[in-house]
Each structure stands twice: as structure tokens, then as C-alpha cells.
Design an enzyme around this catalytic site. Structure first.
Site, PDB file in Angstrom:
ATOM      1  N   MET A  74       0.848  -1.193   0.000  1.00 40.25           N
ATOM      2  CA  MET A  74       0.000   0.000   0.000  1.00 40.25           C
ATOM      3  C   MET A  74       0.888   1.250   0.000  1.00 40.25           C
ATOM      4  SD  MET A  74      -3.450  -1.015   2.033  1.00 40.25           S
ATOM      5  CE  MET A  74      -2.866  -0.826   3.689  1.00 40.25           C
ATOM      6  N   GLY A  75       2.138   1.086  -0.434  1.00 32.04           N
ATOM      7  CA  GLY A  75       3.051   2.224  -0.534  1.00 32.04           C
ATOM      8  C   GLY A  75       3.646   2.619   0.800  1.00 32.04           C
TER       9      GLY A  75
ATOM     10  N   HIS B 245       9.657  -3.680   2.848  1.00 31.26           N
ATOM     11  CA  HIS B 245       9.137  -3.836   1.481  1.00 31.26           C
ATOM     12  C   HIS B 245      10.294  -4.046   0.498  1.00 31.26           C
ATOM     13  CE1 HIS B 245       5.731  -1.051   2.936  1.00 31.26           C
ATOM     14  NE2 HIS B 245       5.120  -2.177   2.615  1.00 31.26           N
TER      15      HIS B 245
ATOM     16  N   GLY C   7       5.154  -9.710   4.045  1.00 35.07           N
ATOM     17  CA  GLY C   7       5.922  -9.603   5.289  1.00 35.07           C
ATOM     18  C   GLY C   7       5.205 -10.314   6.426  1.00 35.07           C
ATOM     19  N   GLU C   8       5.996 -10.849   7.349  1.00 32.51           N
ATOM     20  CA  GLU C   8       5.398 -11.585   8.477  1.00 32.51           C
ATOM     21  C   GLU C   8       4.855 -10.693   9.576  1.00 32.51           C
ATOM     22  OE1 GLU C   8       8.203 -14.487   9.868  1.00 32.51           O
ATOM     23  OE2 GLU C   8       7.669 -15.901   8.277  1.00 32.51           O
TER      24      GLU C   8
ATOM     25  N   ASP D 146       2.369  -8.833   9.269  1.00 32.71           N
ATOM     26  CA  ASP D 146       0.943  -9.134   9.141  1.00 32.71           C
ATOM     27  C   ASP D 146       0.797 -10.645   9.006  1.00 32.71           C
ATOM     28  OD1 ASP D 146      -0.266  -6.330   8.824  1.00 32.71           O
ATOM     29  OD2 ASP D 146       1.409  -6.324   7.437  1.00 32.71           O
TER      30      ASP D 146
ATOM     31  N   SER E 292       6.796  -0.339   9.573  1.00 32.77           N
ATOM     32  CA  SER E 292       5.422  -0.297   9.105  1.00 32.77           C
ATOM     33  C   SER E 292       5.195   1.054   8.447  1.00 32.77           C
ATOM     34  CB  SER E 292       4.484  -0.426  10.312  1.00 32.77           C
ATOM     35  OG  SER E 292       3.187   0.007   9.968  1.00 32.77           O
ATOM     36  N   SER E 293       4.342   1.068   7.434  1.00 31.74           N
ATOM     37  CA  SER E 293       4.043   2.347   6.776  1.00 31.74           C
ATOM     38  C   SER E 293       3.397   3.304   7.767  1.00 31.74           C
ATOM     39  CB  SER E 293       3.098   2.114   5.597  1.00 31.74           C
ATOM     40  OG  SER E 293       3.688   1.169   4.732  1.00 31.74           O
TER      41      SER E 293
HETATM   42  O1  PAF Z   1      -0.083  -5.705   3.618  1.00 30.52           O
HETATM   43  C1  PAF Z   1      -0.525  -4.803   2.881  1.00 30.52           C
HETATM   44  O2  PAF Z   1       0.132  -3.784   2.625  1.00 30.52           O
HETATM   45  C2  PAF Z   1      -1.912  -4.947   2.284  1.00 30.52           C
HETATM   46  O3  PAF Z   1      -2.779  -5.567   3.179  1.00 30.52           O
HETATM   47  C3  PAF Z   1      -1.925  -5.656   0.921  1.00 30.52           C
HETATM   48  C4  PAF Z   1      -1.443  -7.084   1.022  1.00 30.52           C
HETATM   49  C5  PAF Z   1      -1.052  -4.891  -0.056  1.00 30.52           C
HETATM   50  C6  PAF Z   1      -3.342  -5.683   0.362  1.00 30.52           C
HETATM   51  O4  PAF Z   1      -3.859  -4.398   0.210  1.00 30.52           O
END
Ligand code: PAF
Length: 282
Positions: free
Chosen positions: A30-31, A37, A149-150, A152, A187-188
Site C-alpha cells: 500500500m506504498g 518492502h 511480510g510476516e 501481518d 510499518s508504513s
Molecule cells: O499488507 C498490505 O500492505 C496490504 O494488506 C496488501 C497485502 C497490499 C493488500 O492491500
């Protein structure tokens, strides 16, 4: 660097460059890219012929309007970071309309109960939103390998379950959490923390490490009690949940069984910013 903003253009490009012999690695994001990332992208670049990165803040997975509005959107600097890593990365940054075609709603999924624990309990509809977007992105990108990523961890298990149930031809690969020097999981959402909050948020990982230590001698309820007490003393933080669960079912542990894998999971608010973290207890 190729940047596509519509699924039609990305699909046409992939069709023109790929064949059954070409492997596609995919990193959905999600940027607001961070080192975690970028490490997923590095792995994808190593293991595949093509690497696609999506940058899309998916509205259907947000159960909180303010969280969606305030989610960092930093496409320009994200592109700069990816250019520095490898100009060959193919970027997919679509609009909400391009993805949802006027119907911004989730499909509903049955993830065999994985969706009812932790994040699912506290963020109603979240995993239907995640399932909807990840499935849609998999259909557009047709990846051979997809990297998550782990941090989440529940999301990772849910995506694996979705792929297994729908028999999608993609390998779902989970990679370890990247941490700041003080242990805070990258984390973003950390972009929204002040420097002082970031420093103080070290307590989240510290608590997980201490819980891991205690897991050798104490039972789950004793550890949960200790974590709740610890956070009651921390006025800048509000503990949403701390759980110790079986790594594959995500069900809260009743008694420890040899040979099973366990994890601790935590969600904490720092002011209105919600942070999660997890640690393997084995
Ligand atoms: O982990 C994330 O950034 C989001 O949940 C994902 C997997 C890109 C789905 O929108």
C-alpha cells in the site's frame, strides 16, 4: 522504470513480455515503502524473471475512515526508492476506480475461521477486503511467486488459505519482519508517529521479547495478565489485544503441546495510530 496506472495497460505489457517460461514475482503493497518492502522486492528480483510491485491503498480493507484518509500516500518517493533498488521493477499504481470499477465493495470469504481471530475480531470486514484485493491483484499480475511480510502474520496465513482453497497457481512466500534499531517493527503507519512516539513504541517489541522469555516457564494466561498490567502503566499506549496462539490455526493457546508452533500477537494504539507486531515463541 515502467509505471502502469490501469490494469488494462499492465496486462497488455505483461502479455507482450511474458510467456509460460517466464516467472513473475509480485510484491503487493500500500506504498509508504520501507526497508521491509524493499527486502521483499530484492528477493523477488533474485528469484524471478520479472518483478511487479503494486502500490494501492485498498479502501475495502479499512474499517476506520480516518485510518484510510490518513494512510500515508507517497508515490513519488516510493518510485525513487524502487528506482534506486532496480529500474527493472514494474510498478502498478492504479486508482480505486480502475480496480473496483465503481463498486468499491468486498467479496466475502471463508478462511476456515482464520478470519475470526485477532485482526478479524477487531477490524470487522478487514480480511474480506484483503482477500478481495489480493485475489484481484493476483488475477491481474498472474504471479508465479508473491511476497508478504510476516508482520501481518494473520494476513499471510489468510492469503495462503485463499490460494489453497481457490487453487490459485501462485506460491505465497512470507519473509521476516524488519525492525528499527530500537526493535519497532517497520510499518508504513510508523510515518505517522512523532520521533518521541517512535522511541517510546520500542516497548511493543520489548514486551514481545519478554513474553517469549516467560513462555518457557509461565502459562499463556499469566503472560497475558503481565502484558495487560504492563500497558496499563503506559499512559501513551492503549493495548487492543495481546494473544498467544497456535501458528497454523491462530486459535488462542489452551495448553502447550510439544511439536506445535506458537506465536504472540499484539495490537497497540499510540494515540490514534494502530500498530501491530508478532513474534515466534518456539
Ligand atoms: O499488507 C498490505 O500492505 C496490504 O494488506 C496488501 C497485502 C497490499 C493488500 O492491500
Amino acid at each position: 522504470m515502467l509505471i502502469f496506472s490501469t490494469q488494462a495497460d499492465l496486462k497488455a505489457h505483461l502479455k507482450s513480455v511474458s510467456s509460460s517460461k517466464i516467472t513473475i514475482g509480485f510484491v503487493p503493497t500500500m506504498g509508504a515503502l520501507h526497508k521491509g518492502h524493499l527486502s521483499l522486492m530484492t528477493e523477488s528480483l533474485k528469484e524471478n524473471d520479472l518483478t511487479v510491485v503494486s502500490i494501492f491503498v485498498n479502501p475495502t480493507q479499512f474499517n476506520n475512515k480516518e485510518d484510510l484518509e490518513k494512510y500515508p500516500r507517497t508515490l513519488e518517493s516510493d518510485v525513487e526508492k524502487m528506482k534506486t533498488l532496480d529500474d527493472a521493477i514494474i510498478v502498478f499504481a492504479p486508482s480505486v476506480d480502475d480496480i473496483y470499477e465503481g463498486k468499491t465493495i468486498s467479496q466475502s470469504f471463508d478462511f476456515d475461521g482464520l478470519e475470526n481471530q485477532m485482526e478479524g475480531k477487531h477490524r470487522p470486514g478487514h480480511f474480506d477486503g484483503v482477500g478481495t484485493i489480493v485475489k484481484r491483484l493476483f488475477e491481474i499480475v498472474t504471479p508465479t511467486n508473491a511476497y508478504f511480510g510476516e508482520k501481518d502474520f494473520q494476513q499471510l496465513q489468510i492469503v495462503k488459505k485463499m490460494v489453497e482453497k481457490a487453487k490459485l497457481p501462485v506460491n505465497v512466500i512470507g519473509r521476516p519482519i524488519f525492525r528499527e534499531k530500537n526493535g519497532l517493527a517497520m510499518s508504513s503507519r510508523n510515518e505517522r508517529l512523532t520521533a518521541e512516539e517512535k522511541e517510546k513504541a520500542a516497548i511493543i517489541n520489548k514486551t514481545l521479547l519478554e513474553a517469549k522469555e516467560q513462555f518457557g516457564t509461565k502459562n499463556a494466561n499469566e503472560i497475558i495478565e503481565w502484558v495487560e498490567k504492563t500497558f496499563k502503566k503506559e499512559t501513551d499506549f492503549k493495548l487492543e489485544y495481546f494473544e498467544i496462539a497456535d501458528e497454523s490455526t491462530l486459535l488462542p493457546i489452551e495448553t502447550k503441546v510439544d511439536g506445535k508452533k506458537y506465536r504472540a500477537f499484539i495490537a497497540v494504539f499510540v494515540n490514534e495510530i494502530r500498530l501491530i507486531d508478532t513474534i515466534s515463541l518456539n
